[in-house]
Design an enzyme around this catalytic site. Structure first.
Site, short mmCIF file in Angstrom:
data_model
loop_
_atom_site.label_atom_id
_atom_site.label_comp_id
_atom_site.label_asym_id
_atom_site.label_seq_id
_atom_site.Cartn_x
_atom_site.Cartn_y
_atom_site.Cartn_z
N SER A 178 1.63 4.53 -7.63
CA SER A 178 1.32 3.14 -7.98
C SER A 178 2.34 2.24 -7.30
CB SER A 178 1.42 2.96 -9.50
OG SER A 178 1.50 1.58 -9.82
N LEU A 210 0.82 -1.22 0.00
CA LEU A 210 0.00 0.00 0.00
C LEU A 210 0.85 1.27 0.00
CD1 LEU A 210 -2.65 -1.22 2.61
CD2 LEU A 210 -2.63 -1.53 0.13
N HIS A 259 -3.76 4.45 -1.48
CA HIS A 259 -4.66 3.52 -0.77
C HIS A 259 -5.13 4.13 0.56
CE1 HIS A 259 -2.11 0.60 -3.14
NE2 HIS A 259 -3.32 0.23 -3.49
N LEU A 296 -3.94 10.03 -6.58
CA LEU A 296 -2.90 10.79 -5.88
C LEU A 296 -1.63 10.79 -6.72
CD1 LEU A 296 -4.55 11.23 -3.35
CD2 LEU A 296 -2.64 10.39 -2.01
#
Ligand code: PAF
Length: 281
Positions: A187, A33, A37, A178
């Site tokens: 990512s 994450l 997230h 984001l």
């Protein structure tokens, strides 16, 4: 924050909340994450009384030559970040819990039409795996609201369509992408990039912005798409697509259409495949 691995413990905790009248938000993830997230968890926290996240590296959505084996498993780090972001319950099942008959012999969902194009065309079977696992996770968690990042724009559209078609009682919410300071979309796969590739990677976002600007100036869609692909190739990318579509259903717009569009890019840089998109306001 509690972590559970089996369906019975997950359901017992959620039943307890429901008996007190609490609403439940859900953030499904593959793990590894990052801030994107955690922003979904925080958004869920604002919308619902209790928040569940799942960490499950879903085998059925990875193609044979994709990164299933090397996808980073970082559960301890994910647990710490989720707890800090306000998650109440982490569901981290093993494959047998999600696929009791095995991943290969599982019931499989296929969402037609919208999965024929873009990611669906370049990653055969990918969205069948996504739709199947998300439906299974929805059945296990039974959330009121589920949150997904708009970075995976086609995935969001596929899930919205599946939920509507199967009359699932879940509100699906998309949340803004984001970005790093230079504009690169956050990512988990960015960590595969070498420092030189990381510096180049921002060109994807810059190309999306140029596509938007050229369409606003009245250039023809196909010309803009071709120019975007060529620009990426010159910068060392191998683009799978640079496309402008209707945001509603990802169908191809006429040149006269300027509202409700989205530009989408998927391109390989070295061994890393990056995707991003930009909604035209
Ligand atoms: O976007 C992801 O992280 C995954 O595709 C999802 C939605 C968790 C399904 O495995």
């Amino acid at each position: 924050m509690q972590t559970v691995q089996d369906a019975a413990s997950l359901r017992a905790t959620i039943r307890g909340w429901r008996s007190q009248g609490h609403t439940v938000g859900f953030v499904p993830t593959l793990g590894n994450l990052h801030a994107g997230h955690y922003s979904l968890v925080k958004l869920a926290r604002e919308r619902t009384d209790r928040v569940v996240a799942s960490v499950f590296v879903n085998p059925t959505q990875f193609g044979p030559n994709e990164d299933f084996e090397r996808y980073p498993r970082t559960l301890a780090q994910d647990q710490a970040g989720l707890a800090e972001s306000g998650c109440d319950l982490l569901f981290a099942p093993d494959v047998a819990t999600v696929y009791p008959f095995g991943a290969v012999s599982s019931v499989s969902l296929h969402v037609p039409d919208i999965t024929d194009t873009l990611e669906g065309a370049h990653r055969p079977g990918h969205f069948d795996g996504v739709a199947t696992v998300v439906c299974k996770l929805f059945n296990l968690v039974q959330p009121d609201t589920a949150l997904f990042g708009q970075k995976d724009f086609q995935q969001l559209k596929v899930i919205e369509r599946m939920v509507r078609d199967l009359s699932l009682p879940v509100k699906v919410m998309g949340a803004p992408t984001l970005r790093a300071e230079d504009g690169l979309a956050l990512s988990s796969r960015n960590q595969y990039l070498s420092p030189a590739e990381r510096a180049e990677a921002v060109q994807i976002y810059q190309t999306l912005q140029q596509m938007r600007d050229l369409i606003a100036k009245g250039h023809a869609r196909k010309v803009v798409e071709q120019a975007a692909a060529s620009k990426l190739e010159r910068a060392g990318f191998v683009p799978d697509y640079a496309a402008i579509r209707r945001a509603e259903d990802l169908s191809e717009p006429a040149d006269s259409e300027h509202e409700g569009l989205v530009a989408l890019i998927a391109a390989r840089l070295g061994t890393t495949r990056l995707i991003d998109n930009l909604l035209f306001d």
